[in-house]
Design an enzyme around this catalytic site. Structure first.
Site, PDB file in Angstrom:
ATOM      1  N   MET A  36      -4.477  10.554  -1.854  1.00 11.64           N
ATOM      2  CA  MET A  36      -5.061  11.655  -1.017  1.00 11.64           C
ATOM      3  C   MET A  36      -4.603  12.846  -1.343  1.00 11.64           C
ATOM      4  O   MET A  36      -4.002  13.689  -0.841  1.00 11.64           O
ATOM      5  CB  MET A  36      -4.460  11.489   0.691  1.00 11.64           C
ATOM      6  CG  MET A  36      -5.165  10.214   1.245  1.00 11.64           C
ATOM      7  SD  MET A  36      -4.045   9.570   2.785  1.00 11.64           S
ATOM      8  CE  MET A  36      -3.036   8.629   1.873  1.00 11.64           C
ATOM      9  N   HIS A  70       0.664  -1.164   0.015  1.00 13.76           N
ATOM     10  CA  HIS A  70       0.025   0.088   0.023  1.00 13.76           C
ATOM     11  C   HIS A  70       0.888   1.246  -0.151  1.00 13.76           C
ATOM     12  O   HIS A  70       1.932   1.284   0.596  1.00 13.76           O
ATOM     13  CB  HIS A  70      -0.781  -0.125   1.115  1.00 13.76           C
ATOM     14  CG  HIS A  70      -2.076   0.980   1.437  1.00 13.76           C
ATOM     15  ND1 HIS A  70      -3.247   0.791   0.762  1.00 13.76           N
ATOM     16  CD2 HIS A  70      -1.832   2.219   2.066  1.00 13.76           C
ATOM     17  CE1 HIS A  70      -3.993   2.021   1.286  1.00 13.76           C
ATOM     18  NE2 HIS A  70      -3.005   2.829   1.732  1.00 13.76           N
ATOM     19  N   HIS A  75      -2.867   4.728  -3.042  1.00 12.42           N
ATOM     20  CA  HIS A  75      -4.131   5.368  -2.324  1.00 12.42           C
ATOM     21  C   HIS A  75      -3.790   6.994  -2.470  1.00 12.42           C
ATOM     22  O   HIS A  75      -3.068   7.609  -1.782  1.00 12.42           O
ATOM     23  CB  HIS A  75      -4.130   5.129  -0.743  1.00 12.42           C
ATOM     24  CG  HIS A  75      -5.250   5.664  -0.105  1.00 12.42           C
ATOM     25  ND1 HIS A  75      -4.867   5.801   1.565  1.00 12.42           N
ATOM     26  CD2 HIS A  75      -6.194   6.526  -0.302  1.00 12.42           C
ATOM     27  CE1 HIS A  75      -5.751   6.312   1.857  1.00 12.42           C
ATOM     28  NE2 HIS A  75      -6.551   6.897   1.150  1.00 12.42           N
TER      29      HIS A  75
HETATM   30  C1  DX5 Z   1      -3.464   7.253   6.686  1.00 10.74           C
HETATM   31  C2  DX5 Z   1      -3.100   6.317   5.538  1.00 10.74           C
HETATM   32  C3  DX5 Z   1      -2.480   4.985   5.919  1.00 10.74           C
HETATM   33  C4  DX5 Z   1      -1.524   4.999   6.981  1.00 10.74           C
HETATM   34  C5  DX5 Z   1      -1.797   3.629   7.667  1.00 10.74           C
HETATM   35  O1  DX5 Z   1      -3.623   8.730   6.177  1.00 10.74           O
HETATM   36  O2  DX5 Z   1      -3.806   6.291   4.386  1.00 10.74           O
HETATM   37  O3  DX5 Z   1      -2.440   3.989   4.957  1.00 10.74           O
HETATM   38  O4  DX5 Z   1      -0.238   4.638   6.268  1.00 10.74           O
HETATM   39  O5  DX5 Z   1      -0.957   3.677   8.762  1.00 10.74           O
HETATM   40  P1  DX5 Z   1      -1.097   2.900  10.272  1.00 10.74           P
HETATM   41  O6  DX5 Z   1      -1.204   1.472   9.954  1.00 10.74           O
HETATM   42  O7  DX5 Z   1       0.261   3.138  11.013  1.00 10.74           O
HETATM   43  O8  DX5 Z   1      -2.147   3.687  10.982  1.00 10.74           O
HETATM   44 ZN    ZN Z   2      -3.633   4.598   2.872  1.00 11.50          ZN
END
Ligand code: DX5
Ligand code: ZN
Length: 213
Positions: free
Chosen positions: A67, A32, A65
């Site tokens: 954002m 991811h 992903h």
């Molecule tokens: C948060 C991200 C996540 C993040 C998760 O904005 O989209 O993918 O990396 O990290 P953990 O598992 O540490 O909460």
């Molecule tokens: Zn993410």
């Protein structure tokens, strides 16, 4: 058995080669990759260049992903960098259907990510078009946050909405060895885990444990 997708955001960026080798040797299903623009979310992570380097050394599908605002302007760059899945945020896409069509026409799996406060009913008319729903279980922008418990109810509700459509439910944020079994029991297909995996002294074993959730 859930799929497990380590989130590179929590990795040691000085040694990405080692981190990718660990993921390759592990039971992880996807990798991811979190792209943050400092506008849609209050943090900046990395862009297509890192995805391109990582893609060259990873054997796992790259689950990107986004954002970011205006994700349609960058879909081709991430495709060129080697993204296998591309998820855009429903909150960033006034023309979501167009974004999804674009991603699919490029040969990537299309995903929609949804923030904790956004009503799942907003997904109702797009579920039949997409491959992935990435349910945010924290407010996006940072790794290492605490899982929002109400997410479990949202997973159950989404599972019902999805019915027979071939859509995978990804849970992203605050996933731990402790809460993973309840997340899977609620109906999640894929667990994203950043800190839980990369901040462990035995990351491969943790990935194996998450698989058995
Ligand atoms: C948060 C991200 C996540 C993040 C998760 O904005 O989209 O993918 O990396 O990290 P953990 O598992 O540490 O909460
Ligand atoms: Zn993410």
């Amino acid at each position: 058995m859930p799929l497990v997708a380590p989130s590179l955001l929590a990795a040691d960026f000085l040694h990405l080669d080692r981190e990718c080798a660990m993921v390759n040797e592990s039971q992880a299903d996807w990798l991811h990759l979190d792209i943050m623009d400092g506008r849609f979310v209050p943090n900046i992570s990395f862009g297509p260049m890192i995805v391109e380097f990582v893609r060259k050394v990873t054997k796992k599908p790259c689950d990107v992903h986004l954002m970011i605002l205006d994700p349609g302007n960058y879909a081709q760059e991430f495709k060129n960098a080697g993204a296998d899945h591309l998820s855009v945020h429903i909150e960033a896409c006034p023309h979501l259907h167009r974004n999804i069509e674009q991603i699919k026409s490029m040969g990537m799996k299309a995903g929609v990510a949804i923030n904790p406060h956004t009503s799942l009913s907003d997904l109702g008319d797009i579920l039949h078009e997409i491959d992935i729903v990435c349910v945010m279980s924290v407010n996006p922008g940072f790794g290492g946050q605490k899982f929002i418990p109400h997410t479990l109810e949202r997973i159950r509700q989404l599972r019902k909405m999805i019915g027979k459509f071939p859509v995978q439910i990804v849970i992203d944020g605050g996933v731990t060895l402790e809460n993973a079994p309840s997340i899977v029991a609620a109906g999640a297909d894929v667990l994203v885990a950043g800190n839980t995996v990369f901040r462990s002294s035995d990351s491969k074993a943790v990935i194996g444990q998450l698989k058995r959730s």
